[in-house]
Design a protein around this motif. Sequence first.
Motif, PDB file in Angstrom:
ATOM      1  N   SER A  43      11.470  11.156  11.249  1.00 42.18           N
ATOM      2  CA  SER A  43      11.067  12.503  10.839  1.00 42.18           C
ATOM      3  C   SER A  43      11.341  12.658   9.348  1.00 42.18           C
ATOM      4  O   SER A  43      11.909  11.781   8.715  1.00 42.18           O
ATOM      5  N   GLY A  44      10.897  13.798   8.815  1.00 42.11           N
ATOM      6  CA  GLY A  44      11.155  14.094   7.413  1.00 42.11           C
ATOM      7  C   GLY A  44      10.079  13.577   6.486  1.00 42.11           C
ATOM      8  O   GLY A  44       8.960  13.270   6.908  1.00 42.11           O
ATOM      9  N   THR A  45      10.441  13.473   5.223  1.00 39.75           N
ATOM     10  CA  THR A  45       9.527  13.015   4.175  1.00 39.75           C
ATOM     11  C   THR A  45       9.925  11.616   3.746  1.00 39.75           C
ATOM     12  O   THR A  45      11.085  11.374   3.414  1.00 39.75           O
ATOM     13  N   LEU A  46       8.977  10.713   3.750  1.00 44.05           N
ATOM     14  CA  LEU A  46       9.237   9.331   3.350  1.00 44.05           C
ATOM     15  C   LEU A  46       9.366   9.225   1.837  1.00 44.05           C
ATOM     16  O   LEU A  46       8.773  10.010   1.097  1.00 44.05           O
ATOM     17  N   GLY A  47      10.111   8.224   1.390  1.00 41.36           N
ATOM     18  CA  GLY A  47      10.285   7.976  -0.036  1.00 41.36           C
ATOM     19  C   GLY A  47      10.299   6.491  -0.332  1.00 41.36           C
ATOM     20  O   GLY A  47      10.134   5.644   0.568  1.00 41.36           O
ATOM     21  N   GLU A  48      10.498   6.173  -1.592  1.00 42.73           N
ATOM     22  CA  GLU A  48      10.516   4.788  -2.071  1.00 42.73           C
ATOM     23  C   GLU A  48      11.440   3.929  -1.209  1.00 42.73           C
ATOM     24  O   GLU A  48      12.605   4.269  -0.993  1.00 42.73           O
ATOM     25  N   GLY A  49      10.893   2.816  -0.696  1.00 43.38           N
ATOM     26  CA  GLY A  49      11.673   1.859   0.073  1.00 43.38           C
ATOM     27  C   GLY A  49      11.865   2.194   1.535  1.00 43.38           C
ATOM     28  O   GLY A  49      12.406   1.372   2.284  1.00 43.38           O
ATOM     29  N   ASP A  50      11.441   3.384   1.963  1.00 46.49           N
ATOM     30  CA  ASP A  50      11.582   3.730   3.378  1.00 46.49           C
ATOM     31  C   ASP A  50      10.675   2.849   4.230  1.00 46.49           C
ATOM     32  O   ASP A  50       9.535   2.574   3.855  1.00 46.49           O
ATOM     33  N   ASP A 104       6.068   1.833  -4.699  1.00 49.38           N
ATOM     34  CA  ASP A 104       5.327   2.296  -5.883  1.00 49.38           C
ATOM     35  C   ASP A 104       5.140   3.808  -5.880  1.00 49.38           C
ATOM     36  O   ASP A 104       4.082   4.324  -6.244  1.00 49.38           O
ATOM     37  N   VAL A 105       6.179   4.548  -5.485  1.00 53.02           N
ATOM     38  CA  VAL A 105       6.092   6.006  -5.429  1.00 53.02           C
ATOM     39  C   VAL A 105       6.127   6.555  -6.850  1.00 53.02           C
ATOM     40  O   VAL A 105       7.078   6.319  -7.598  1.00 53.02           O
ATOM     41  N   ASP A 106       5.072   7.262  -7.241  1.00 55.94           N
ATOM     42  CA  ASP A 106       4.936   7.865  -8.564  1.00 55.94           C
ATOM     43  C   ASP A 106       4.422   9.296  -8.365  1.00 55.94           C
ATOM     44  O   ASP A 106       3.234   9.570  -8.535  1.00 55.94           O
ATOM     45  N   ARG A 107       5.330  10.199  -7.961  1.00 58.37           N
ATOM     46  CA  ARG A 107       4.957  11.574  -7.647  1.00 58.37           C
ATOM     47  C   ARG A 107       4.445  12.282  -8.895  1.00 58.37           C
ATOM     48  O   ARG A 107       5.096  12.193  -9.921  1.00 58.37           O
TER      49      ARG A 107
END
Length: 148
Positions: free
Chosen positions: A44-51, A72-75
């Motif tokens: 659950s929740g919001t995914l982020g870099e490396g998840d 490669d998360v670049d918000r």
Amino acid sequence: MASFVLERIIPASPEAVFDLSLDVGLHLASQSSRGERAVGAVASGTLGEGDQITWSARHFGIRFRMTSIVFDVDRPRLFRDRQTTGPFGAFRHTHEFEPTEGGTLMRDTIGFHSPFGPLGRLVDAVVMRRHLIGVITERNDAISAHFA
């Protein structure tokens, strides 16, 4: 590797569309017709870099599991995910978000190939590409509906 690109204008800011695109709950709701669920440590929740997240869903009447990593998360411009284990020989998904008149241009670029060499390429051309376009379109419909 087979591929396709889907584009859609969403009437919201790139930040809002980006964040919703990483929301596990939105993804699960968009794939409820396939009985999709998140299994494992991140569910659950919001995914982020490396998840890493493992999805379990029915496709073609068979339950599959696929583990993907977000990178490669670049918000709010871009993120990517790729299969680390699962049914594909390879699966890569680039999510891009560009400000445009009326909101955000959301672009999904998918590259994939099924295992089993020539047989897999035939499956990709005849069945899998169309099926995956439907899966991603359903997800994008849910994102659009959220902002309607």
